[in-house]
Enzyme design. Structure first.
Site, short mmCIF file in Angstrom:
data_model
loop_
_atom_site.label_atom_id
_atom_site.label_comp_id
_atom_site.label_asym_id
_atom_site.label_seq_id
_atom_site.Cartn_x
_atom_site.Cartn_y
_atom_site.Cartn_z
N SER A 169 0.80 -1.24 0.00
CA SER A 169 0.00 0.00 0.00
C SER A 169 0.82 1.28 0.00
O SER A 169 0.26 2.36 -0.14
CB SER A 169 -0.94 0.01 1.19
OG SER A 169 -2.04 -0.81 0.91
N LYS B 134 0.24 3.40 -2.96
CA LYS B 134 -0.93 4.28 -3.06
C LYS B 134 -0.52 5.75 -3.07
O LYS B 134 -1.20 6.59 -3.66
CB LYS B 134 -1.90 4.00 -1.90
CG LYS B 134 -2.60 2.63 -2.04
CD LYS B 134 -3.41 2.22 -0.82
CE LYS B 134 -4.12 0.91 -1.10
NZ LYS B 134 -4.41 0.10 0.05
N TYR C 144 -4.36 -2.83 -10.00
CA TYR C 144 -4.24 -2.63 -8.55
C TYR C 144 -3.25 -3.61 -7.93
O TYR C 144 -2.36 -3.21 -7.16
CB TYR C 144 -5.62 -2.75 -7.87
CG TYR C 144 -5.54 -2.63 -6.38
CD1 TYR C 144 -5.30 -1.39 -5.79
CD2 TYR C 144 -5.64 -3.74 -5.55
CE1 TYR C 144 -5.18 -1.28 -4.41
CE2 TYR C 144 -5.53 -3.63 -4.18
CZ TYR C 144 -5.30 -2.40 -3.62
OH TYR C 144 -5.17 -2.28 -2.25
N TYR D 76 -4.19 3.35 8.25
CA TYR D 76 -5.52 2.77 8.47
C TYR D 76 -6.03 3.13 9.86
O TYR D 76 -5.90 4.28 10.29
CB TYR D 76 -5.48 1.25 8.25
CG TYR D 76 -4.82 0.89 6.95
CD1 TYR D 76 -5.36 1.34 5.74
CD2 TYR D 76 -3.66 0.14 6.91
CE1 TYR D 76 -4.75 1.02 4.54
CE2 TYR D 76 -3.04 -0.17 5.71
CZ TYR D 76 -3.59 0.28 4.54
OH TYR D 76 -2.99 -0.02 3.37
N VAL E 177 1.33 -3.78 3.74
CA VAL E 177 1.31 -5.08 4.42
C VAL E 177 2.53 -5.95 4.11
O VAL E 177 2.70 -7.02 4.70
CB VAL E 177 0.02 -5.90 4.17
CG1 VAL E 177 -1.19 -5.24 4.81
CG2 VAL E 177 -0.19 -6.17 2.71
N1 GLU Z 1 -2.40 -5.59 -1.49
C1 GLU Z 1 -3.02 -5.18 -0.29
C2 GLU Z 1 -4.52 -5.29 -0.42
O1 GLU Z 1 -5.15 -4.62 -1.19
C3 GLU Z 1 -2.57 -3.84 0.12
C4 GLU Z 1 -2.92 -3.61 1.53
C5 GLU Z 1 -1.80 -2.95 2.33
O2 GLU Z 1 -0.64 -2.97 1.97
O3 GLU Z 1 -2.14 -2.41 3.37
O4 GLU Z 1 -5.12 -6.08 0.24
#
Ligand code: GLU
Length: 310
Positions: free
Chosen positions: A69, A72, A194, A246, A264
């Site tokens: 993420s 992003k 994505y 988050y 993650v």
């Molecule tokens: N690939 C992960 C998902 O969309 C990204 C989430 C993350 O890194 O927090 O579930």
């Protein structure tokens, strides 16, 4: 507590590494993506890049990992360049206080995600970006390479395929928003883009270099290249500060005091405007999906040096 005017950064990083070493491996690697579940959990790397060009590394700072993420942030930067203010008609700027892949707020909020740094918001951001560039992942890779000299970045296609095969949750989020008219493209190419964006691979030092423009009000310090305006950089950094972790965003701000973003894969990148970018990687995650050792290391760094936005 008093702080040295010019910290001995190499010593600070080495000391933090030594202190954190015994607790490495606590927490759990992300296991909902099978290719990530195999990553050995006790790894730890940290890199610090100052605006004046000095760079410091410790531990596994040159071992590539899946940024997940953290990507992003680059996608929002590109969408801001392409769509400008229109982006904010499709996605909000408030922390969600919810898990990264949560659906719950979308129902009462008409398919408008709270912010672009949760999964729902990242899917909308990509959907917007697809109107402006032919291949959003190539555009992101090009953007990242342009943000610093010497950044090696690639897509780990195995991780991307592994995540695509386990995308039910993200498909549900995307379908739901499409039902509200807030996703315009077909879902299959959107989801492929994505997972490839999430599967971008690089090491801490390159990640750190790639965030340095955010510490320098939108300009790559080494080349003078402007990648975002001062105002766009302020806005993106504010989003990182309020929404980058988050439902642990408030706690990260409380402990570390820097705008940052986690993934993650266990990576965390953060900046102190006017001073530095810093990146940490350790794959074992806490219960909110953020690197346990990564956040602990950054807490120790800003506490020990006295350097944070406050
Ligand atoms: N690939 C992960 C998902 O969309 C990204 C989430 C993350 O890194 O927090 O579930």
């Amino acid at each position: 507590m008093s702080h040295a005017a010019t910290p001995d950064y190499a010593a600070v990083l080495a000391q933090i590494h030594a202190e954190i070493e015994p607790s490495l491996g606590q927490g759990r690697v992300a296991d909902y993506i099978p290719a990530l579940a195999r990553v050995p959990p006790r790894q730890f790397g940290m890199a610090l890049c100052l605006l004046d060009g000095r760079e410091y590394c410790v531990g596994d700072a040159l071992v590539p990992f899946s940024v997940q993420s953290i990507a992003k942030v680059w996608a929002v930067a590109l969408a801001l360049r392409g769509a400008g203010e229109e982006l904010w008609q499709r996605v909000g700027r408030e922390p969600s206080g919810n898990a990264f892949n949560s659906l719950v707020q979308l129902e009462t909020e008409n398919g408008i995600p709270r912010n672009p740094l949760i999964n729902a918001g990242a899917l909308v951001t990509l959907d917007v970006l697809m109107d402006h560039v032919p291949d959003p992942v190539e555009a992101i890779l090009g953007f990242v390479r342009g943000t610093a000299r010497g950044v090696t970045v690639e897509v780990d296609e195995e991780v991307a395929a592994s995540e695509l095969a386990h995308s039910d949750r993200n498909y549900a989020v995307a379908h739901f928003m499409k039902g509200f008219g807030n996703i315009r493209h077909e879902l299959a190419p959107l989801m492929r883009a994505y997972v490839r964006q999430c599967a971008i691979r690089m090491h801490c030092l390159d990640l750190c270099r790639s965030f340095l423009f955010l510490a320098n009000h939108g300009v790559v310090p080494a080349s003078g290249l402007r990648v975002l305006s001062h105002r766009q950089t302020k806005r993106l950094s504010a989003l990182m500060f309020t929404c980058g972790f988050y439902d642990e965003s408030g706690d990260f701000a409380f402990r570390v005091g820097l705008p940052g973003k986690s993934g993650v894969g266990g990576g965390v990148a953060a900046v102190l405007p006017g001073q530095f970018a810093i990146a940490v990687w350790s794959p074992a995650l806490g219960r909110f999906g953020n690197s346990l050792a990564g956040i602990e290391a950054l807490d120790r760094f800003t506490t020990r040096t006295g350097l944070s936005v406050f």
